[in-house]
Design an enzyme around this catalytic site. Structure first.
Site, mmCIF file in Angstrom:
data_model
loop_
_atom_site.group_PDB
_atom_site.id
_atom_site.type_symbol
_atom_site.label_atom_id
_atom_site.label_comp_id
_atom_site.label_asym_id
_atom_site.label_seq_id
_atom_site.Cartn_x
_atom_site.Cartn_y
_atom_site.Cartn_z
ATOM 1 N N SER A 189 -3.507 -10.468 0.118
ATOM 2 C CA SER A 189 -4.107 -9.274 -0.488
ATOM 3 C C SER A 189 -3.208 -8.874 -1.648
ATOM 4 C CB SER A 189 -4.138 -8.129 0.510
ATOM 5 O OG SER A 189 -4.687 -8.573 1.716
ATOM 6 N N CYS A 235 -6.002 -2.509 7.064
ATOM 7 C CA CYS A 235 -5.476 -3.824 6.696
ATOM 8 C C CYS A 235 -4.295 -4.188 7.589
ATOM 9 C CB CYS A 235 -5.025 -3.825 5.239
ATOM 10 S SG CYS A 235 -4.466 -5.455 4.724
ATOM 11 N N ASP A 253 -9.653 -5.395 6.002
ATOM 12 C CA ASP A 253 -9.109 -6.603 5.384
ATOM 13 C C ASP A 253 -8.085 -7.105 6.396
ATOM 14 O OD1 ASP A 253 -8.139 -8.538 3.724
ATOM 15 O OD2 ASP A 253 -7.090 -7.192 2.362
HETATM 16 P P1 NAP Z 1 4.832 -6.104 11.441
HETATM 17 O O1 NAP Z 1 5.951 -5.994 10.501
HETATM 18 O O2 NAP Z 1 5.040 -6.719 12.758
HETATM 19 O O3 NAP Z 1 4.207 -4.665 11.601
HETATM 20 C C1 NAP Z 1 3.082 -4.439 12.370
HETATM 21 C C2 NAP Z 1 3.251 -3.106 13.081
HETATM 22 O O4 NAP Z 1 2.056 -2.865 13.823
HETATM 23 C C3 NAP Z 1 4.395 -3.135 14.078
HETATM 24 O O5 NAP Z 1 5.034 -1.905 14.063
HETATM 25 C C4 NAP Z 1 3.671 -3.386 15.385
HETATM 26 O O6 NAP Z 1 4.358 -2.876 16.498
HETATM 27 C C5 NAP Z 1 2.432 -2.593 15.177
HETATM 28 N N1 NAP Z 1 1.351 -2.983 16.105
HETATM 29 C C6 NAP Z 1 1.307 -4.050 16.931
HETATM 30 N N2 NAP Z 1 0.174 -4.026 17.664
HETATM 31 C C7 NAP Z 1 -0.492 -2.935 17.299
HETATM 32 C C8 NAP Z 1 -1.735 -2.386 17.706
HETATM 33 N N3 NAP Z 1 -2.494 -2.964 18.615
HETATM 34 N N4 NAP Z 1 -2.133 -1.261 17.109
HETATM 35 C C9 NAP Z 1 -1.378 -0.647 16.180
HETATM 36 N N5 NAP Z 1 -0.194 -1.118 15.777
HETATM 37 C C10 NAP Z 1 0.243 -2.258 16.305
HETATM 38 O O7 NAP Z 1 3.618 -6.828 10.762
HETATM 39 P P2 NAP Z 1 3.617 -8.137 9.816
HETATM 40 O O8 NAP Z 1 4.572 -9.135 10.390
HETATM 41 O O9 NAP Z 1 3.771 -7.773 8.423
HETATM 42 O O10 NAP Z 1 2.147 -8.614 10.063
HETATM 43 C C11 NAP Z 1 1.057 -7.777 9.740
HETATM 44 C C12 NAP Z 1 -0.240 -8.538 9.752
HETATM 45 O O11 NAP Z 1 -0.896 -8.238 8.539
HETATM 46 C C13 NAP Z 1 -0.107 -10.050 9.804
HETATM 47 O O12 NAP Z 1 -1.017 -10.547 10.756
HETATM 48 C C14 NAP Z 1 -0.525 -10.478 8.414
HETATM 49 O O13 NAP Z 1 -1.154 -11.740 8.434
HETATM 50 C C15 NAP Z 1 -1.481 -9.397 8.063
HETATM 51 N N6 NAP Z 1 -1.832 -9.203 6.669
HETATM 52 C C16 NAP Z 1 -1.027 -9.559 5.642
HETATM 53 C C17 NAP Z 1 -1.471 -9.386 4.353
HETATM 54 C C18 NAP Z 1 -0.654 -9.835 3.202
HETATM 55 O O14 NAP Z 1 -1.160 -9.904 2.110
HETATM 56 N N7 NAP Z 1 0.574 -10.151 3.374
HETATM 57 C C19 NAP Z 1 -2.654 -8.806 4.080
HETATM 58 C C20 NAP Z 1 -3.426 -8.426 5.138
HETATM 59 C C21 NAP Z 1 -3.009 -8.623 6.408
HETATM 60 P P3 NAP Z 1 5.174 -3.768 17.559
HETATM 61 O O15 NAP Z 1 5.327 -5.130 16.982
HETATM 62 O O16 NAP Z 1 6.466 -3.060 17.726
HETATM 63 O O17 NAP Z 1 4.359 -3.752 18.813
#
Ligand code: NAP
Length: 662
Positions: A441, A614, A659
């Site tokens: 994104s 997202c 998204d």
């Molecule tokens: P992250 O740093 O792990 O952060 C995600 C947060 O959401 C953490 O605090 C996590 O908490 C929390 N969480 C976990 N389960 C949840 C739930 N059921 N409801 C609400 N909050 C919850 O995330 P990340 O590693 O960046 O990954 C985020 C996701 O977004 C990935 O799957 C990625 O593919 C996706 N994404 C990325 C993009 C991009 O362009 N980069 C765009 C769209 C989506 P805990 O882990 O402490 O439980």
């Protein structure tokens, strides 16, 4: 992207007083108009398609065509496997891209005896068709043509974590029947959140006997490997004609010509590459790609696709194990001269380029690859194991799941852990799937930064159960992109922009509620920049609220400074952050949403707010949706069923957009 203005130049007109010339000019203009008309009739009115697939099937004695609607290449791969398998079951198959064929010809399939059309249909985004299936989808919706009992079967590729699981497979299966097609085997529904490969293998296992029974043909029992491409060593090698990583046109990276797209990516220079997290063992990064001069235009919410390169050390190690000279120039030419796909990847090229730019060597290989490779294992035990893993037996499936998938063994790990396996490198290159572009994104606004596209991503790296380090191809490659290299060159990234439906409201005065988790903050950085820009233009900008969820305040509060600044100047009217791991009990965005339930309900129900989500598709999207059901029930006084219908309506109106990525 902006279209170039095309003003056709007219013929030079001579002075009109010269009577004879004027008459000639008349004739000239007349023939020019007729010529243009013929051109228009043949190229514009008649769609630019390949020759008729029916005629092609007749000419090449095929009775089975497998169409694919594919976005990331998996449906295309499955389609190729089915077409190839056909020979083993008394059928003669060919694969076909939905986009390249005139699908209104489908009813004519009955002109071929014992014919069958199979569809491998992937579902993209929120239940959408893939780009190459869009025309076919439109045709199915609009047509009232009678399908004349055309025999068909559908295998859908989807992901259960998304709400519209396998929507395209289901629609195609239902619609073809409504149009008068004859389903010869039940719809298969692959789930990429589970084990797509296993779903496909299990479906095939039942599908082929159904085909044999329906057409009264018998399986040949022939399990020998069938090569689709012939290895050719070009004589008279001109290195200027050898592909070095281009996706379409040779030398397209040296002489770049817009428009830029999947077949013609733009080589953007990396202007910024910085780490976003202050601490912790992960690497969260922000990259800025310079697109000035490219004519690429984008809107906030669009996606950027990048073509990564594989890890050089894996490529070298494969070459070493297979005793191959990776710099040999080769071409793999399709043995089926009628096929539209002449090569599995741009050829001629070298093994090194193929393994570095064109082939997926990081993901666990699929079962058909293991099956074909088995013939090269000199130890019969290894042969057995490889064939078993490719079979539909419960034991084989279990072994494939544990030995390949759970252990995240890529092709190199398979070769390393089976020393008797020594495949021919050209056959391996034929079998491996194509390395796909990765989508992110966009984390900036095209209105504010027209010369730059931002990416926000987390580097994927973890230890597998075999003690190896699994490194995500694109994020690790991006991480190592230095802005200026030692020799003064700027690092580049082949990229293009893909339009999305994730859009700010048309009216700036509508409030927006954005919910971003982790790197899912990305599109909202673009949204905020754009809302700020609109404010500067003096527009009436509605409330702008962000709910951001991350792990720790002092580690991964990404863009903290920018967000606080947006809040200070009033672009962000509310910044809510849920730090999930800073206390004993988890705090998630939905907990904060519920705390503000009254205000949120007013924004949604009375003020026409748009909601955006997202992040991770797995649980978060569903949990957040449940939080909105609760708000509609608790504050809006709706029953649960009414709340579900209410949110569904918001989705259809484009006021609840997701998204989400898995
Ligand atoms: P992250 O740093 O792990 O952060 C995600 C947060 O959401 C953490 O605090 C996590 O908490 C929390 N969480 C976990 N389960 C949840 C739930 N059921 N409801 C609400 N909050 C919850 O995330 P990340 O590693 O960046 O990954 C985020 C996701 O977004 C990935 O799957 C990625 O593919 C996706 N994404 C990325 C993009 C991009 O362009 N980069 C765009 C769209 C989506 P805990 O882990 O402490 O439980």
């Amino acid at each position: 992207m902006e279209a170039e203005s095309v003003v056709p130049e007219g013929p030079d007109v001579a002075p009109v007083e010269q009577e004879p010339l004027f008459r000639n000019l008349d004739i000239f203009l007349f023939s020019l108009i007729i010529g243009q008309l013929i051109y228009w009739l043949t190229t514009v009115v008649t769609p630019q398609r390949e020759t008729s697939f029916i005629e092609k099937m007749k000419k090449t004695n095929r009775n089975m065509v497998v169409f694919y609607g594919s976005q990331t290449g998996t449906a295309e791969e499955f389609c190729g496997r089915l077409a190839k398998d056909a020979q083993r079951y008394g059928m003669s198959g060919m694969s076909a891209d939905l986009e390249e064929n005139d699908m209104s010809e489908l009813p004519r399939l009955v002109e071929i005896d014992n014919s069958l059309a199979v569809f491998c249909m992937a579902t993209y985004g929120e239940g959408d068709p893939t780009d190459n299936a869009q025309d076919f989808y439109d045709w199915m919706q609009e047509t009232d043509e009678e399908l004349n009992r055309v025999n068909f079967a559908v295998f859908g590729l989807g992901n259960k974590t998304y709400e519209h699981f396998n929507a395209m497979g289901k629609y195609t299966d239902k619609r073809l029947e409504e149009l008068g097609g004859r389903r010869i085997y039940d719809l298969g529904m692959g789930d990429d959140d589970g084990n797509l490969e296993e779903d496909f293998v299990s479906w095939k296992e039942q599908f082929w006997p159904a085909v044999c029974e329906h057409f009264g043909v018998e399986a040949t029992g022939d399990d020998t490997s069938i090569r689709q491409y012939e290895l050719v060593f070009p004589t008279d090698i001109n290195m200027n004609k050898v592909y070095t990583g281009e996706m379409g046109r040779l030398k397209s990276f040296e002489t770049q010509k817009p428009p830029f797209d999947a077949k013609n990516p733009y080589l953007a220079t990396v202007a910024v590459n910085r780490q976003l997290n202050q601490a912790g063992d992960r690497h969260l990064m922000h990259l800025e790609l310079d697109i000035s001069g490219s004519q690429i235009r984008y809107d906030s919410g669009d996606h950027v696709a990048v073509y990564p390169m594989n890890d050089v050390s894996i490529v070298n190690r494969i070459g070493q194990i297979l005793d191959a000279d990776l710099d040999t120039v080769i071409s793999l030419n399709n043995l089926d001269e009628e096929s539209n796909k002449k090569h599995p990847f741009p050829c001629p090229t070298t093994y090194r380029t193929a393994l570095t730019h064109y082939l997926d060597i990081t993901n666990p290989p699929r079962t058909n690859v293991l099956f074909e490779l088995a013939q090269y294992a000199t130890d019969p035990k290894d042969q057995d194991i490889l064939r078993k893993m490719a079979s539909a037996s419960p034991e084989g499936k279990g072994l494939y799941q544990s030995w390949v998938l759970d252990a995240q063994r890529n092709i190199l790990a398979v070769l390393e852990d089976m020393p008797s396996l020594h495949p021919a490198i050209d056959h391996l290159c034929e079998l491996l799937p194509r390395l796909q572009a990765r989508y992110y994104s966009i984390a900036s606004s095209g209105k504010v930064y027209s010369n730059m596209v931002s990416i926000c991503a987390v580097v994927v790296e973890f230890q597998t159960s075999t003690g190896r380090s699994f490194k995500g191809v694109a994020t690790n490659w991006l991480k190592n992109k230095v802005v200026v290299t030692d020799n003064g060159h700027k690092a580049t990234v082949p990229m293009y922009v893909r339009k999305s439906q994730f859009r700010l409201p048309f009216k700036a005065s509508n409030p927006v509620v954005m919910i971003g988790l982790g790197t899912g903050i990305a599109p909202f950085m673009g949204f905020l920049q754009e809302r700020g820009w609109m404010k500067e233009q003096g527009k009436d900008v509605g409330e702008t609220i962000l709910y951001f969820g991350c792990r720790h305040r002092n580690q991964d509060f990404m863009y903290q400074q920018e967000l606080e600044e947006f809040e200070k100047v009033g672009v962000l009217t509310q910044l809510n952050v849920a730090f999930s791991r800073d206390q004993e009990e988890k705090v998630y965005v939905q907990h904060l949403l519920k705390k503000n339930n009254e205000h949120l309900w007013k924004l949604i129900h009375t003020d026409n707010a748009h909601i955006y989500i997202c992040g991770d598709a797995r649980n978060m999207a569903r949990d957040v949706q449940n939080a909105f059901y609760d708000i509609a029930e608790e504050v809006g006084g709706l029953t649960h069923t009414q709340a579900v219908v209410y949110i569904k309506k918001l989705m259809t109106k484009g006021r609840y957009a997701q998204d989400v990525w898995s």
